[in-house]
Motif scaffolding. Sequence first.
Motif, PDB file in Angstrom:
ATOM      1  N   THR A 248      11.195   6.486  10.700  1.00  0.00           N
ATOM      2  CA  THR A 248      10.282   5.993   9.652  1.00  0.00           C
ATOM      3  C   THR A 248      10.440   6.803   8.363  1.00  0.00           C
ATOM      4  OG1 THR A 248       8.547   7.356  10.657  1.00  0.00           O
ATOM      5  CG2 THR A 248       8.546   5.002  11.195  1.00  0.00           C
ATOM      6  N   LEU A 249      11.661   7.244   8.065  1.00  0.00           N
ATOM      7  CA  LEU A 249      11.889   8.002   6.838  1.00  0.00           C
ATOM      8  C   LEU A 249      11.413   7.206   5.633  1.00  0.00           C
ATOM      9  CD1 LEU A 249      15.418   9.589   7.432  1.00  0.00           C
ATOM     10  CD2 LEU A 249      13.197  10.749   7.435  1.00  0.00           C
ATOM     11  N   GLY A 250      10.692   7.864   4.754  1.00  0.00           N
ATOM     12  CA  GLY A 250      10.088   7.191   3.606  1.00  0.00           C
ATOM     13  C   GLY A 250       8.602   6.973   3.786  1.00  0.00           C
ATOM     14  N   LEU A 251       8.161   6.924   5.023  1.00  0.00           N
ATOM     15  CA  LEU A 251       6.731   6.914   5.310  1.00  0.00           C
ATOM     16  C   LEU A 251       6.288   8.365   5.419  1.00  0.00           C
ATOM     17  CD1 LEU A 251       4.070   5.485   6.122  1.00  0.00           C
ATOM     18  CD2 LEU A 251       4.881   5.580   8.498  1.00  0.00           C
ATOM     19  N   ASN A 252       5.405   8.785   4.527  1.00  0.00           N
ATOM     20  CA  ASN A 252       4.995  10.191   4.502  1.00  0.00           C
ATOM     21  C   ASN A 252       3.689  10.464   5.229  1.00  0.00           C
ATOM     22  OD1 ASN A 252       7.289  10.936   3.202  1.00  0.00           O
ATOM     23  ND2 ASN A 252       6.334  11.333   1.215  1.00  0.00           N
ATOM     24  N   SER A 253       2.812   9.477   5.303  1.00  0.00           N
ATOM     25  CA  SER A 253       1.565   9.674   6.035  1.00  0.00           C
ATOM     26  C   SER A 253       0.940   8.330   6.343  1.00  0.00           C
ATOM     27  CB  SER A 253       0.588  10.541   5.242  1.00  0.00           C
ATOM     28  OG  SER A 253      -0.603  10.775   5.976  1.00  0.00           O
ATOM     29  N   ILE A 254       0.389   8.211   7.541  1.00  0.00           N
ATOM     30  CA  ILE A 254      -0.339   7.009   7.936  1.00  0.00           C
ATOM     31  C   ILE A 254      -1.407   7.452   8.927  1.00  0.00           C
ATOM     32  CG2 ILE A 254       1.373   6.503   9.749  1.00  0.00           C
ATOM     33  CD1 ILE A 254       0.752   3.516   9.296  1.00  0.00           C
TER      34      ILE A 254
ATOM     35  N   TRP B 244      13.974   0.281   5.733  1.00  0.00           N
ATOM     36  CA  TRP B 244      13.404  -0.518   6.815  1.00  0.00           C
ATOM     37  C   TRP B 244      12.311  -1.476   6.335  1.00  0.00           C
ATOM     38  CZ3 TRP B 244       8.306   0.866   6.962  1.00  0.00           C
ATOM     39  CH2 TRP B 244       7.983   2.177   6.566  1.00  0.00           C
ATOM     40  N   ILE B 245      12.059  -1.502   5.043  1.00  0.00           N
ATOM     41  CA  ILE B 245      11.181  -2.528   4.481  1.00  0.00           C
ATOM     42  C   ILE B 245      11.988  -3.822   4.419  1.00  0.00           C
ATOM     43  CG2 ILE B 245       9.869  -3.280   2.476  1.00  0.00           C
ATOM     44  CD1 ILE B 245       8.578  -0.968   4.013  1.00  0.00           C
ATOM     45  N   THR B 246      11.523  -4.850   5.136  1.00  0.00           N
ATOM     46  CA  THR B 246      12.357  -6.032   5.380  1.00  0.00           C
ATOM     47  C   THR B 246      11.942  -7.261   4.588  1.00  0.00           C
ATOM     48  OG1 THR B 246      10.992  -6.583   7.316  1.00  0.00           O
ATOM     49  CG2 THR B 246      12.967  -5.251   7.688  1.00  0.00           C
ATOM     50  N   LEU B 247      11.093  -7.113   3.592  1.00  0.00           N
ATOM     51  CA  LEU B 247      10.779  -8.255   2.749  1.00  0.00           C
ATOM     52  C   LEU B 247      12.063  -8.742   2.077  1.00  0.00           C
ATOM     53  CD1 LEU B 247       7.960  -6.807   3.078  1.00  0.00           C
ATOM     54  CD2 LEU B 247       7.374  -7.763   0.849  1.00  0.00           C
ATOM     55  N   THR B 248      12.137 -10.018   1.789  1.00  0.00           N
ATOM     56  CA  THR B 248      13.314 -10.536   1.100  1.00  0.00           C
ATOM     57  C   THR B 248      13.413  -9.898  -0.280  1.00  0.00           C
ATOM     58  OG1 THR B 248      12.142 -12.378   0.055  1.00  0.00           O
ATOM     59  CG2 THR B 248      13.044 -12.747   2.279  1.00  0.00           C
ATOM     60  N   PRO B 249      14.622  -9.843  -0.849  1.00  0.00           N
ATOM     61  CA  PRO B 249      14.758  -9.252  -2.191  1.00  0.00           C
ATOM     62  C   PRO B 249      13.809  -9.867  -3.212  1.00  0.00           C
ATOM     63  CG  PRO B 249      16.923  -9.535  -1.210  1.00  0.00           C
ATOM     64  CD  PRO B 249      15.936 -10.200  -0.273  1.00  0.00           C
TER      65      PRO B 249
ATOM     66  N   ILE C  96      -5.977  -8.513   6.591  1.00  0.00           N
ATOM     67  CA  ILE C  96      -5.682  -7.117   6.253  1.00  0.00           C
ATOM     68  C   ILE C  96      -6.512  -6.179   7.103  1.00  0.00           C
ATOM     69  CG2 ILE C  96      -5.970  -5.386   4.426  1.00  0.00           C
ATOM     70  CD1 ILE C  96      -4.879  -7.361   2.442  1.00  0.00           C
ATOM     71  N   ARG C  97      -7.769  -6.531   7.345  1.00  0.00           N
ATOM     72  CA  ARG C  97      -8.605  -5.714   8.215  1.00  0.00           C
ATOM     73  C   ARG C  97      -7.983  -5.604   9.611  1.00  0.00           C
ATOM     74  NH1 ARG C  97     -14.130  -4.318   8.604  1.00  0.00           N
ATOM     75  NH2 ARG C  97     -14.864  -4.089  10.760  1.00  0.00           N
ATOM     76  N   ASP C  98      -7.544  -6.747  10.149  1.00  0.00           N
ATOM     77  CA  ASP C  98      -6.938  -6.743  11.480  1.00  0.00           C
ATOM     78  C   ASP C  98      -5.649  -5.929  11.497  1.00  0.00           C
ATOM     79  OD1 ASP C  98      -8.996  -8.270  12.444  1.00  0.00           O
ATOM     80  OD2 ASP C  98      -7.894 -10.172  12.372  1.00  0.00           O
ATOM     81  N   CYS C  99      -4.903  -5.965  10.405  1.00  0.00           N
ATOM     82  CA  CYS C  99      -3.659  -5.183  10.315  1.00  0.00           C
ATOM     83  C   CYS C  99      -3.970  -3.695  10.407  1.00  0.00           C
ATOM     84  CB  CYS C  99      -2.926  -5.516   9.023  1.00  0.00           C
ATOM     85  SG  CYS C  99      -1.320  -4.679   8.863  1.00  0.00           S
ATOM     86  N   PHE C 100      -5.008  -3.239   9.702  1.00  0.00           N
ATOM     87  CA  PHE C 100      -5.364  -1.821   9.774  1.00  0.00           C
ATOM     88  C   PHE C 100      -5.914  -1.447  11.153  1.00  0.00           C
ATOM     89  CE2 PHE C 100      -4.987  -1.762   5.142  1.00  0.00           C
ATOM     90  CZ  PHE C 100      -4.401  -0.520   4.959  1.00  0.00           C
ATOM     91  N   LEU C 101      -6.587  -2.377  11.826  1.00  0.00           N
ATOM     92  CA  LEU C 101      -7.032  -2.097  13.185  1.00  0.00           C
ATOM     93  C   LEU C 101      -5.837  -1.909  14.114  1.00  0.00           C
ATOM     94  CD1 LEU C 101     -10.059  -4.575  13.543  1.00  0.00           C
ATOM     95  CD2 LEU C 101     -10.117  -2.109  13.105  1.00  0.00           C
ATOM     96  N   GLN C 102      -4.782  -2.687  13.892  1.00  0.00           N
ATOM     97  CA  GLN C 102      -3.554  -2.522  14.670  1.00  0.00           C
ATOM     98  C   GLN C 102      -2.861  -1.202  14.325  1.00  0.00           C
ATOM     99  OE1 GLN C 102      -2.281  -4.470  17.229  1.00  0.00           O
ATOM    100  NE2 GLN C 102      -4.331  -5.376  17.080  1.00  0.00           N
TER     101      GLN C 102
ATOM    102  N   LEU D 108       6.874  -2.445  11.641  1.00  0.00           N
ATOM    103  CA  LEU D 108       6.510  -3.857  11.603  1.00  0.00           C
ATOM    104  C   LEU D 108       5.154  -4.054  10.936  1.00  0.00           C
ATOM    105  CD1 LEU D 108       7.161  -6.767  12.511  1.00  0.00           C
ATOM    106  CD2 LEU D 108       5.968  -6.268  14.659  1.00  0.00           C
ATOM    107  N   LEU D 109       4.186  -3.223  11.260  1.00  0.00           N
ATOM    108  CA  LEU D 109       2.849  -3.351  10.695  1.00  0.00           C
ATOM    109  C   LEU D 109       2.838  -3.077   9.194  1.00  0.00           C
ATOM    110  CD1 LEU D 109       0.800  -1.665  13.559  1.00  0.00           C
ATOM    111  CD2 LEU D 109       0.580  -4.049  12.799  1.00  0.00           C
ATOM    112  N   ILE D 110       3.625  -2.105   8.749  1.00  0.00           N
ATOM    113  CA  ILE D 110       3.667  -1.811   7.315  1.00  0.00           C
ATOM    114  C   ILE D 110       4.316  -2.965   6.564  1.00  0.00           C
ATOM    115  CG2 ILE D 110       4.698  -0.300   5.572  1.00  0.00           C
ATOM    116  CD1 ILE D 110       4.217   2.031   7.492  1.00  0.00           C
TER     117      ILE D 110
END
Length: 343
Positions: free
Chosen positions: A54-60, A149-154, A178-184, A203-205
């Motif tokens: 997860t390089l590039g993710l500094n804190s979660i 690893w951010i997989t959104l299209t260009p 978005i609430r459910d995403c943070f719960l995950q 995947l969640l990010i």
Amino acid sequence: MKINIQKIQPYEANGIVYHADTCLPLVDAINRKKLKFKALARHTYPGDRLDKNTLGLNSIGYWDANEPQDWGLDWHRNEGIEFHFLESGTMPYSQENKEMVLEPNYLTITRPWEAHKVGNPNIGMGKFYWVIIDLGVRRPHQDWVWPDWITLTPDDLSRLTTILRQNEKSILKTDKKIRDCFLQINKAVDTDKEGSNASRIRLLINYLLILILDLLNTDDIVLNESLTDSSRSVKFFLKELENNLTENWTIELMSQSAGVGLTRFTHHFKRLTNLTPMRYLVMKRLEMSKKMLLENRDLTIAEVAYMCGFATSQYFATVFKKHEKCSPNEYRLKNTIDNYQFS
């Protein structure tokens, strides 16, 4: 919990240094068992260590405060883009010149090196999440580089980046998705063992970014390209210069510190202050010296001069007299007499 594993490269140049926040008040509160805390992190951020997946993710992570708190995170900056989400409770929050009280389901967006604080002065009771993604930005106007690893299209990632960079909206009322995403995210952080949930977290990010893009696309966002140009870096430099007046500045060092070419730096500086960089520096040093002359009467004129960044006491006296029509000693004496007469 581990902290200060390694230092992240700060935004640094000739006297102006933006250090990524180390969250020490939070660490102290955790040690005093003031709240529940769980995070995955790298560099100086507190939490269990993230791995190379997860390089590039500094804190979660999140904190859950269910009793009154006696601490807050004062003004600080982070090197990446930071998303905060409040699941429950209320939370005092400030960003640049905006103050607000977050309510449940509010999301905040903090751009790289944007000043912000949590608490006023203390945080509120509530469950508070964050995600900090390093975009490789060490100057506010630099291009953002998302982790690979951010997989959104260009096209989607370009659109998201443009909206985030070219508007100053910093708080959004979110929806159930978005609430459910943070719960995950909560669940993934809680159950991670030495990187076992790295794929799920990635995947969640990505999903969170898609949801934020959907939210921003449906909102009334006004884009402003000037927010991404070099004038923004000069504005940041001006704010930090206040705390670094004693440095041995030249106009070249100023432009280097702002990360802006000399010609553009001078242009933006004059437009923002109506003064040339060196004249502005002198005026700020004089303001500092006048305050110091009155508040620190035991200091000699030479000591005041050096502490305010003037090369010699003689030069200080000359500049002071030119602007104030009296010597530093006369200024100190006059104000002492005036204060005595009206006391």
